[in-house]
Design an enzyme around this catalytic site. Sequence first.
Site, PDB file in Angstrom:
ATOM      1  N   SER A 147       9.581   9.663  -0.675  1.00 35.84           N
ATOM      2  CA  SER A 147       9.508   8.842  -1.885  1.00 35.84           C
ATOM      3  C   SER A 147      10.296   9.547  -2.976  1.00 35.84           C
ATOM      4  CB  SER A 147       8.047   8.668  -2.325  1.00 35.84           C
ATOM      5  OG  SER A 147       7.961   8.160  -3.637  1.00 35.84           O
ATOM      6  N   TYR A 160      -0.145  12.265  -3.596  1.00 37.11           N
ATOM      7  CA  TYR A 160       0.909  11.466  -2.963  1.00 37.11           C
ATOM      8  C   TYR A 160       2.259  12.157  -3.139  1.00 37.11           C
ATOM      9  CZ  TYR A 160       3.957   7.405  -2.133  1.00 37.11           C
ATOM     10  OH  TYR A 160       4.931   6.546  -1.676  1.00 37.11           O
ATOM     11  N   LYS A 164       4.751  13.575  -0.128  1.00 40.67           N
ATOM     12  CA  LYS A 164       6.114  13.082   0.035  1.00 40.67           C
ATOM     13  C   LYS A 164       7.142  14.196  -0.136  1.00 40.67           C
ATOM     14  CE  LYS A 164       4.951   8.921   1.040  1.00 40.67           C
ATOM     15  NZ  LYS A 164       5.138   8.431   2.429  1.00 40.67           N
TER      16      LYS A 164
END
Length: 265
Positions: A147, A160, A164
């Site tokens: 991401s 998160y 990533k």
Amino acid sequence: MTAPSPSAAAPRCVLITGATGAIGGALAHAYATSTTHLVLHGRNRQSLDELAIACREKGAHVSLSTASLTDETELNAWLDMLCTEHVPDIVIANAGINTHPGENTLEPWDEVQALLDINLKVPIAMAQRLVPAMQARGSGQLVFISSLAGWHGLPTTPSYSASKAGIKAYGEGLRGLLEPHGIGVTVVMPGYVTSPMCNAMPGPKPWEWSPERAANAIQRGITANRARISFPFPLNFGTWWLAVLPAGISQWLVKRLGFNHTEGA
């Protein structure tokens, strides 16, 4: 360097986890051709069945799985079974989840553990199981979904962002390791792509793309065996700068851009 080619004697086998998600479903549609065997994995069987019908209408041969990705025994048994039939030519480890801090609190620990399992540990576990078979054949393509949040951690999604960033680093390292064996590795770094996960994320969502647009960009990059596929350009350029600027400046910019607060704050 172009992507390694599968044997002309058999249809190309493309494995996609998280196929019932927005990007996963769009990728399944993009790869659904009469010369492709799609192996689609997802948690929602009804959505998976509906996706399979649509892909079969395009001529693809489709196999489905709802195997538990976080159960090592079940995951390994599923991947071993696939490899006895046809070692996947392209593996897109797309399954992922997110979690967010509450008001003035960290993310719940059980949600963090589940996130790290799916976003980071499962793709690595899949590579551990599939790479030896790809090495024996001399070809294959691994695709890891990172991401743009992997460039610099966001206060709205710290765990998160960490997952990533981790899978980005792993894919980059693996690419150099596996290149001599004929195996390509691509890291995908999307920005905001319309989906329930995206909608649930706090903060602004500039330059949001449709899943179909994202899937087309990803497919083109995989075909070219690009080391990194990142989009959209304006957001990628901006988040890249967050990674290279002094940390204090980057943190100030993140706050000014509205990514410093969570839902309820």
